[in-house]
Design a protein around this motif. Structure first.
Motif, PDB file in Angstrom:
ATOM      1  N   ASN A 143       9.364  -0.303  20.360  1.00 53.59           N
ATOM      2  CA  ASN A 143       9.967  -0.667  19.270  1.00 53.59           C
ATOM      3  C   ASN A 143       9.301  -1.193  18.089  1.00 53.59           C
ATOM      4  O   ASN A 143       9.762  -1.197  17.032  1.00 53.59           O
ATOM      5  CB  ASN A 143      11.193  -1.455  19.645  1.00 53.59           C
ATOM      6  N   GLU A 144       8.375  -1.970  18.277  1.00 47.90           N
ATOM      7  CA  GLU A 144       7.257  -2.416  17.566  1.00 47.90           C
ATOM      8  C   GLU A 144       6.665  -1.114  16.428  1.00 47.90           C
ATOM      9  O   GLU A 144       6.761  -1.312  15.236  1.00 47.90           O
ATOM     10  CB  GLU A 144       6.262  -3.329  17.992  1.00 47.90           C
ATOM     11  N   LEU A 169       7.829   2.038  16.455  1.00 49.89           N
ATOM     12  CA  LEU A 169       8.792   2.696  15.725  1.00 49.89           C
ATOM     13  C   LEU A 169       9.075   2.014  14.411  1.00 49.89           C
ATOM     14  O   LEU A 169       9.348   2.265  13.104  1.00 49.89           O
ATOM     15  CB  LEU A 169       9.945   2.980  16.622  1.00 49.89           C
ATOM     16  N   SER A 170       9.270   0.478  14.523  1.00 49.44           N
ATOM     17  CA  SER A 170       9.706  -0.394  13.324  1.00 49.44           C
ATOM     18  C   SER A 170       8.616  -0.272  12.258  1.00 49.44           C
ATOM     19  O   SER A 170       8.887  -0.238  11.120  1.00 49.44           O
ATOM     20  CB  SER A 170       9.656  -1.769  13.665  1.00 49.44           C
ATOM     21  N   GLU A 171       7.055  -0.380  12.668  1.00 53.69           N
ATOM     22  CA  GLU A 171       5.950  -0.090  11.865  1.00 53.69           C
ATOM     23  C   GLU A 171       6.335   1.321  11.209  1.00 53.69           C
ATOM     24  O   GLU A 171       5.895   1.121   9.923  1.00 53.69           O
ATOM     25  CB  GLU A 171       4.580  -0.504  12.419  1.00 53.69           C
ATOM     26  N   LEU A 172       6.390   2.220  11.695  1.00 60.83           N
ATOM     27  CA  LEU A 172       6.403   3.490  11.290  1.00 60.83           C
ATOM     28  C   LEU A 172       7.533   3.564  10.373  1.00 60.83           C
ATOM     29  O   LEU A 172       7.444   4.319   9.165  1.00 60.83           O
ATOM     30  CB  LEU A 172       6.645   4.428  12.579  1.00 60.83           C
ATOM     31  N   ARG A 173       8.731   3.042  10.540  1.00 58.74           N
ATOM     32  CA  ARG A 173       9.857   3.019   9.660  1.00 58.74           C
ATOM     33  C   ARG A 173       9.528   2.411   8.275  1.00 58.74           C
ATOM     34  O   ARG A 173       9.695   2.936   7.206  1.00 58.74           O
ATOM     35  CB  ARG A 173      11.098   2.592  10.250  1.00 58.74           C
ATOM     36  N   GLY A 174       8.704   1.125   8.515  1.00 54.84           N
ATOM     37  CA  GLY A 174       8.274   0.715   7.284  1.00 54.84           C
ATOM     38  C   GLY A 174       7.203   1.438   6.386  1.00 54.84           C
ATOM     39  O   GLY A 174       7.306   1.363   5.060  1.00 54.84           O
TER      40      GLY A 174
END
Length: 148
Positions: free
Chosen positions: A137-138, A140-145
């Motif tokens: 999740n971390e 994927l969240s960084e990727l989204r950012g």
């Protein structure tokens, strides 16, 4: 069972597909969009009341799309909006108590399936799984950012 990247990708896609089927079933049964169910989950899982802006950032939607989503959820009785007592311009989103009961009923089979899988593992193994999911999740969240 192999633990290479391809094996993880296959299993994560399979789980995502199964979860999407459940989400679409709930959405269809409540005259909602799949995105509405994602919004409900975000509101439910938030450690503090979400604002429409934070929900917009979480879902990656436009302001107009979030407003339409929240309007549908509010009309359907799933959420309520409240004004912050200190700053009346700030709107907080809350999961409606009756909606929690409906969601619990619908998602009970998913909870039971999760528990059936969970009991097959030791607490130590589960700790590793939870740590892995948190790391995913971390990432994927960084990727989204980075993609914004």
């Amino acid at each position: 069972m192999p633990t290479d990247l391809q094996s993880f990708a296959v299993q994560l896609r399979r789980m995502n597909g199964e979860l999407n089927r459940v989400i679409h079933g709930f959405a269809a049964g409540h005259d909602l969009h799949a995105t509405d169910v994602q919004a409900l989950a975000a509101i439910l899982d938030a450690s503090e009341p979400l604002t429409p802006g934070r929900l917009r950032d979480h879902l990656g939607l436009t302001s107009g799309a979030v407003t339409a989503c929240l309007d549908r959820l509010e009309r359907a009785g799933h959420i309520r909006r409240s004004r912050d007592s200190a700053d009346r311009r700030v709107v907080h989103l809350h999961y409606a108590p009756g909606a929690k009961a409906a969601a619990r009923t619908f998602f009970r089979p998913l909870a039971e399936a999760t528990e059936n899988a969970r009991v097959r593992f030791s607490e130590d193994e589960l700790a590793v799984v939870v740590r892995f999911l948190g790391a995913m999740n971390e990432e994927l969240s960084e990727l989204r950012g980075r993609q914004r």
